[in-house]
Every structure is written in C-alpha cells, then in structure tokens.
Design a protein around this motif. Structure first.
Motif, PDB file in Angstrom:
ATOM      1  N   VAL A 267      -5.407 -22.494   9.763  1.00  0.00           N
ATOM      2  CA  VAL A 267      -6.225 -21.566  10.324  1.00  0.00           C
ATOM      3  C   VAL A 267      -7.568 -22.133  10.027  1.00  0.00           C
ATOM      4  CG1 VAL A 267      -4.840 -19.617   9.851  1.00  0.00           C
ATOM      5  CG2 VAL A 267      -6.076 -20.544   8.085  1.00  0.00           C
ATOM      6  N   SER A 268      -8.431 -21.738  10.764  1.00  0.00           N
ATOM      7  CA  SER A 268     -10.026 -21.777  10.519  1.00  0.00           C
ATOM      8  C   SER A 268     -10.775 -20.391  10.681  1.00  0.00           C
ATOM      9  CB  SER A 268     -10.580 -22.697  11.822  1.00  0.00           C
ATOM     10  OG  SER A 268     -10.051 -23.974  11.678  1.00  0.00           O
ATOM     11  N   TRP A 269     -11.661 -20.391   9.842  1.00  0.00           N
ATOM     12  CA  TRP A 269     -12.511 -18.996   9.825  1.00  0.00           C
ATOM     13  C   TRP A 269     -13.905 -19.445  10.460  1.00  0.00           C
ATOM     14  CZ3 TRP A 269     -12.122 -14.344   9.434  1.00  0.00           C
ATOM     15  CH2 TRP A 269     -13.171 -13.338   9.221  1.00  0.00           C
ATOM     16  N   ILE A 270     -14.091 -18.635  11.204  1.00  0.00           N
ATOM     17  CA  ILE A 270     -15.360 -19.111  12.096  1.00  0.00           C
ATOM     18  C   ILE A 270     -16.557 -17.926  11.798  1.00  0.00           C
ATOM     19  CG2 ILE A 270     -16.351 -19.164  14.440  1.00  0.00           C
ATOM     20  CD1 ILE A 270     -13.256 -20.176  15.132  1.00  0.00           C
ATOM     21  N   GLY A 271     -17.547 -18.487  11.541  1.00  0.00           N
ATOM     22  CA  GLY A 271     -18.755 -17.401  11.387  1.00  0.00           C
ATOM     23  C   GLY A 271     -18.692 -16.614  10.091  1.00  0.00           C
TER      24      GLY A 271
ATOM     25  N   PRO B  90      -7.830  -3.151  11.397  1.00  0.00           N
ATOM     26  CA  PRO B  90      -6.862  -3.920  11.743  1.00  0.00           C
ATOM     27  C   PRO B  90      -7.213  -4.876  12.890  1.00  0.00           C
ATOM     28  CG  PRO B  90      -5.988  -1.710  11.832  1.00  0.00           C
ATOM     29  CD  PRO B  90      -7.364  -1.593  11.359  1.00  0.00           C
ATOM     30  N   GLY B  91      -6.878  -6.229  12.660  1.00  0.00           N
ATOM     31  CA  GLY B  91      -7.308  -7.078  13.502  1.00  0.00           C
ATOM     32  C   GLY B  91      -8.787  -7.830  13.447  1.00  0.00           C
ATOM     33  N   MET B  92      -9.269  -7.377  12.309  1.00  0.00           N
ATOM     34  CA  MET B  92     -10.759  -8.126  12.148  1.00  0.00           C
ATOM     35  C   MET B  92     -10.797  -9.525  11.499  1.00  0.00           C
ATOM     36  SD  MET B  92     -13.154  -4.901  11.558  1.00  0.00           S
ATOM     37  CE  MET B  92     -14.527  -5.941  11.119  1.00  0.00           C
ATOM     38  N   GLY B  93      -9.392 -10.001  11.098  1.00  0.00           N
ATOM     39  CA  GLY B  93      -9.584 -11.297  10.519  1.00  0.00           C
ATOM     40  C   GLY B  93      -9.166 -11.308   9.076  1.00  0.00           C
ATOM     41  N   LYS B  94      -8.669 -10.295   8.367  1.00  0.00           N
ATOM     42  CA  LYS B  94      -8.541 -10.443   6.910  1.00  0.00           C
ATOM     43  C   LYS B  94      -7.453 -11.404   6.397  1.00  0.00           C
ATOM     44  CE  LYS B  94      -7.313  -6.107   7.099  1.00  0.00           C
ATOM     45  NZ  LYS B  94      -7.520  -5.904   8.387  1.00  0.00           N
ATOM     46  N   THR B  95      -6.288 -11.425   7.297  1.00  0.00           N
ATOM     47  CA  THR B  95      -5.350 -12.404   6.661  1.00  0.00           C
ATOM     48  C   THR B  95      -5.805 -13.701   7.067  1.00  0.00           C
ATOM     49  OG1 THR B  95      -3.606 -10.519   7.461  1.00  0.00           O
ATOM     50  CG2 THR B  95      -2.837 -12.850   6.861  1.00  0.00           C
ATOM     51  N   THR B  96      -6.360 -14.029   8.205  1.00  0.00           N
ATOM     52  CA  THR B  96      -7.102 -15.242   8.522  1.00  0.00           C
ATOM     53  C   THR B  96      -8.045 -15.840   7.410  1.00  0.00           C
ATOM     54  OG1 THR B  96      -6.874 -14.802  10.924  1.00  0.00           O
ATOM     55  CG2 THR B  96      -8.219 -16.596  10.438  1.00  0.00           C
ATOM     56  N   LEU B  97      -9.099 -14.940   6.861  1.00  0.00           N
ATOM     57  CA  LEU B  97     -10.003 -15.218   6.151  1.00  0.00           C
ATOM     58  C   LEU B  97      -9.325 -15.500   4.814  1.00  0.00           C
ATOM     59  CD1 LEU B  97     -12.933 -15.173   5.125  1.00  0.00           C
ATOM     60  CD2 LEU B  97     -12.639 -12.902   4.442  1.00  0.00           C
TER      61      LEU B  97
ATOM     62  N   TYR C  88     -12.279 -20.083  19.945  1.00  0.00           N
ATOM     63  CA  TYR C  88     -11.386 -21.141  19.240  1.00  0.00           C
ATOM     64  C   TYR C  88     -10.080 -20.588  19.481  1.00  0.00           C
ATOM     65  CZ  TYR C  88      -9.104 -22.370  15.053  1.00  0.00           C
ATOM     66  OH  TYR C  88      -8.186 -23.100  14.292  1.00  0.00           O
ATOM     67  N   ASN C  89      -9.906 -19.300  19.634  1.00  0.00           N
ATOM     68  CA  ASN C  89      -8.429 -18.565  19.637  1.00  0.00           C
ATOM     69  C   ASN C  89      -7.890 -18.897  20.899  1.00  0.00           C
ATOM     70  OD1 ASN C  89      -7.261 -17.234  16.840  1.00  0.00           O
ATOM     71  ND2 ASN C  89      -9.501 -16.873  17.027  1.00  0.00           N
ATOM     72  N   VAL C  90      -8.710 -18.600  22.056  1.00  0.00           N
ATOM     73  CA  VAL C  90      -8.092 -18.933  23.464  1.00  0.00           C
ATOM     74  C   VAL C  90      -8.841 -20.251  24.075  1.00  0.00           C
ATOM     75  CG1 VAL C  90      -7.219 -17.715  25.396  1.00  0.00           C
ATOM     76  CG2 VAL C  90      -7.689 -16.519  23.390  1.00  0.00           C
TER      77      VAL C  90
ATOM     78  N   THR D 141     -11.262  -8.010  17.256  1.00  0.00           N
ATOM     79  CA  THR D 141     -10.973  -9.332  17.601  1.00  0.00           C
ATOM     80  C   THR D 141      -9.712  -9.655  18.336  1.00  0.00           C
ATOM     81  OG1 THR D 141     -12.700  -9.841  15.927  1.00  0.00           O
ATOM     82  CG2 THR D 141     -11.623 -11.636  17.043  1.00  0.00           C
ATOM     83  N   ARG D 142      -8.819  -9.202  17.550  1.00  0.00           N
ATOM     84  CA  ARG D 142      -7.383  -9.369  18.127  1.00  0.00           C
ATOM     85  C   ARG D 142      -7.243  -8.829  19.434  1.00  0.00           C
ATOM     86  NH1 ARG D 142      -3.945  -6.914  14.072  1.00  0.00           N
ATOM     87  NH2 ARG D 142      -3.673  -8.955  13.025  1.00  0.00           N
ATOM     88  N   ASP D 143      -7.802  -7.576  19.802  1.00  0.00           N
ATOM     89  CA  ASP D 143      -7.586  -7.072  20.920  1.00  0.00           C
ATOM     90  C   ASP D 143      -8.162  -7.755  22.114  1.00  0.00           C
ATOM     91  OD1 ASP D 143      -6.293  -4.863  19.853  1.00  0.00           O
ATOM     92  OD2 ASP D 143      -8.283  -3.779  19.300  1.00  0.00           O
TER      93      ASP D 143
HETATM   94  N1  ADP Z   1     -13.694 -15.229  11.684  1.00  0.00           N
HETATM   95  C1  ADP Z   1     -12.879 -15.640  12.535  1.00  0.00           C
HETATM   96  N2  ADP Z   1     -12.434 -16.756  12.566  1.00  0.00           N
HETATM   97  C2  ADP Z   1     -11.266 -17.108  13.073  1.00  0.00           C
HETATM   98  N3  ADP Z   1     -10.203 -16.237  13.698  1.00  0.00           N
HETATM   99  C3  ADP Z   1     -10.696 -15.010  13.638  1.00  0.00           C
HETATM  100  C4  ADP Z   1     -11.683 -14.576  12.964  1.00  0.00           C
HETATM  101  N4  ADP Z   1     -11.710 -13.360  12.977  1.00  0.00           N
HETATM  102  C5  ADP Z   1     -10.512 -12.853  13.848  1.00  0.00           C
HETATM  103  N5  ADP Z   1      -9.983 -13.929  13.983  1.00  0.00           N
HETATM  104  C6  ADP Z   1      -8.714 -14.040  14.877  1.00  0.00           C
HETATM  105  O1  ADP Z   1      -8.454 -12.738  15.113  1.00  0.00           O
HETATM  106  C7  ADP Z   1      -7.077 -12.269  15.055  1.00  0.00           C
HETATM  107  C8  ADP Z   1      -6.567 -11.354  14.112  1.00  0.00           C
HETATM  108  O2  ADP Z   1      -7.004 -11.739  12.722  1.00  0.00           O
HETATM  109  P1  ADP Z   1      -5.993 -11.404  11.617  1.00  0.00           P
HETATM  110  O3  ADP Z   1      -6.449 -12.121  10.229  1.00  0.00           O
HETATM  111  O4  ADP Z   1      -4.730 -11.208  11.666  1.00  0.00           O
HETATM  112  O5  ADP Z   1      -6.727  -9.938  11.388  1.00  0.00           O
HETATM  113  P2  ADP Z   1      -6.371  -8.664  10.159  1.00  0.00           P
HETATM  114  O6  ADP Z   1      -5.398  -9.379   9.111  1.00  0.00           O
HETATM  115  O7  ADP Z   1      -7.445  -8.134   9.947  1.00  0.00           O
HETATM  116  O8  ADP Z   1      -5.446  -7.375  11.013  1.00  0.00           O
HETATM  117  C9  ADP Z   1      -6.224 -13.694  14.714  1.00  0.00           C
HETATM  118  O9  ADP Z   1      -5.793 -14.408  15.803  1.00  0.00           O
HETATM  119  C10 ADP Z   1      -7.386 -14.489  14.211  1.00  0.00           C
HETATM  120  O10 ADP Z   1      -7.356 -15.811  14.210  1.00  0.00           O
END
Ligand code: ADP
Ligand code: MG
Length: 299
Positions: A21-25, A55-62, A201-203, A230-232
C-alpha cells in the motif's frame, strides 16, 4: 507454516499481509503514527494510537502504510461483534489424528515476531475481548491465553494501532481501554489535489475527465459534510469505467449511473441529502414522494 515455542507449547503462526500500500497526501498523519511507535530512551514504551474517521476514508490503508514504513511485517486482525478473546489470542484446532494444535492469532503472531498489529474496526468488539488486551496495551506488554494456559510476552519491537469508525453501529469502547489506545489520530477529508491524487493512484487507468468529475463531486460532498468517502469515489470510477467499456455509455452518463447506484438516487443533490431527505443505500427517492400530489393518485 512458521511455529513458535513457549515452554512445551508450540504455536502455529499467522501470515502477515502481503498487499503493498501507499499513503498519499496528509503525511502528517503518517508521521504521528511513527512518532507514537518510537521510543526515546531505553525504558520508554511505544504508544498504540487509535485512528478514527468515517468509513472508507483510509484508516486501514494509513495503518498499513505506517507498518510498511517501519519495515516490519504487518498483521491485521479484523474485529467484529463476534470476536472472542481466543480469536484475538490463541485458538485450539483439532487435527484429523485427534490431537490439538494451537494457532496464534495475527495479533499474537505480531507480538512473537516483533511485527505491527492493526486491530481493524476494533470498536465492534465486545467488552470481554477488549479486556483480554488490557495487559498488552499498557506497560505489561503481555497477554494471557486461557485456552493455551500461557502468558505470552510481546517482543520489544512489537507495535500496535487500532482503527475505528466514528459511526454508531458499534459497542461503546470501555473507558479503561480508551486510556490504553492513546493518542487519537483523526482522519479528515483530503483536499482537492490530494483526493485527485488518491483516486488517480487507486484507479490509474481512469481518463482525466472522469478523474475530475469524481474529485469535484467528492469535494462538493465534503463541503456538505456528507458521508461520501474516497472509497465511494474509487467504486464510482471503477463502475463507470466498466459501463463505459461494456456498453459504450459516454463517460458523463456512466458517472451519473454509477454515482446513483453506489450512493443512492439523488446522491448529487447535496443540499437535500445534507438536510436528511435522501439516504445512501438505494432508498426510495423521498423528495419525489413528498412532491407527489396525493389527489393525482386517487382513482
Ligand atoms: N491517503 C490515501 N492514500 C492512498 N489510498 C487511499 C488514501 N485514502 C483512501 N485511500 C483508498 O481508499 C480506499 C478506502 O480506504 P480504507 O483504508 O479501506 O478506508 P477505511 O479503513 O477508513 O474504511 C482504499 O482503496 C484506499 O486505498
Ligand atoms: Mg478499514
């Protein structure tokens, strides 16, 4: 499968996550997690932060990106309402020959291997499961497995973080645990440039017009503080591209269809959505119902 011995007990270990995974911004957030995990003197201990956001804001990714940055194996525990203490720690498994083997959870594997454990959506867990983590997440840094009859100490390099949705679909996290999962790192909506970059990055095969449409749509929704993530946006883009590809629907129309099917009818009527007139999840278009003249429906 790797194993680890504690006295007479052999534990079978879980596999780390392989996904890159990569974290952007918002690099500040990444830095904050890494700061929690550093130790400043020999007897200092790391902190286990909680990442909170919609939900979907990137917590798991971060969390994953922080683990990757540390260069240690990352293990994810997907927490649910049914997560029992033994699921978090050690589960006995009966083999064909009738003997019992003991499997270390991703969390315990991270403890033994000196890896990073992500307790994902931990707020869904019941209190009893939280309680089994109390000694791990304070200065004691161990867990007690009742089932295996052992105390398992964490490797010095073990690090942990917890993710939580800030919706209401969950148990209350007990106060004594909240004090052990400090500090709070709050995820906010990304700004325009960041969000465009995340979507790109994701698409990465999306054309620029779809990228702009989706970014503008999400940014406008954020201004109304709607729950669109962001996921939406990623899902909308991917579906729109499929429609565009399979049915040759033009991009603008494909975007509209995808947006309404993913976020519900009228998802782009931000003001009404924000006023609670529409709800995500394909509910009936309430405003149409409200506007309908009852007399017209009479026989
Ligand atoms: N800052 C970011 N950099 C890279 N990808 C991100 C970022 N924020 C959201 N995403 C993408 O958005 C989607 C949802 O992120 P996720 O970590 O699953 O959210 P959450 O755990 O908050 O529900 C993933 O596909 C993730 O790659
Ligand atoms: Mg998540």
């Amino acid at each position: 499968m790797n194993e680890h011995k504690i006295g007479d007990l052999t534990l079978r270990l879980s596999e780390p996550v392989q996904q890159d995974v990569s974290w952007i911004g918002q690099q500040e957030l990444l830095q904050q997690i890494l700061a929690c995990w550093t130790t400043v003197t020999e007897d200092d201990l790391p902190l286990s932060p909680r990442l909170v956001g919609k939900p979907g804001m990137g917590k798991t990714t971060l969390a994953q990106a922080a683990g990757k940055e540390l260069g240690r194996p990352v293990y994810i525990v997907q927490c649910t309402m049914d997560t029992r203490p033994e699921d978090l720690l050690v589960t006995p498994v009966l083999s064909e020959k009738g003997h019992i083997s003991y499997h270390a959870s991703p969390l315990v594997t991270a403890m033994l291997e000196g890896g990073v454990a992500i307790l994902d959506e931990a707020n869904r867990m019941p209190e009893k499961s939280w309680a089994s983590l109390a000694p791990l997440l304070d200065h004691r840094r161990y867990v007690e497995s009742v089932i295996a009859g052992v105390r398992i100490p964490a490797d010095e390099r073990f690090r942990c973080c917890v993710t939580m949705n800030d919706d209401a679909s969950t148990y209350e996290v007990p106060e004594y645990m909240v004090s052990r999962i400090q500090p709070l790192i709050a995820l906010e909506f990304p700004d325009q440039d960041e969000e465009r970059e995340i979507l790109r990055y994701n698409v990465d095969f999306a054309p620029a017009d779809l990228l702009d449409m989706t970014t503008n749509f999400l940014q406008e929704a954020h201004r109304y503080n709607l729950n669109y993530s962001t996921r939406d946006g990623i899902n909308i883009m991917r579906y729109a591209l499929k429609l565009n590809h399979a049915r040759e629907t033009d991009v603008k129309e494909a975007f509209r269809i995808a947006m309404e099917q993913i976020l519900g009818p009228g998802a782009d009527r931000f003001e009404e959505r924000a006023a609670g007139l529409f709800f995500p999840g394909n509910l009936k278009d309430l405003s149409e119902l409200l506007q309908r003249d009852p007399k017209r429906d009479e026989p």
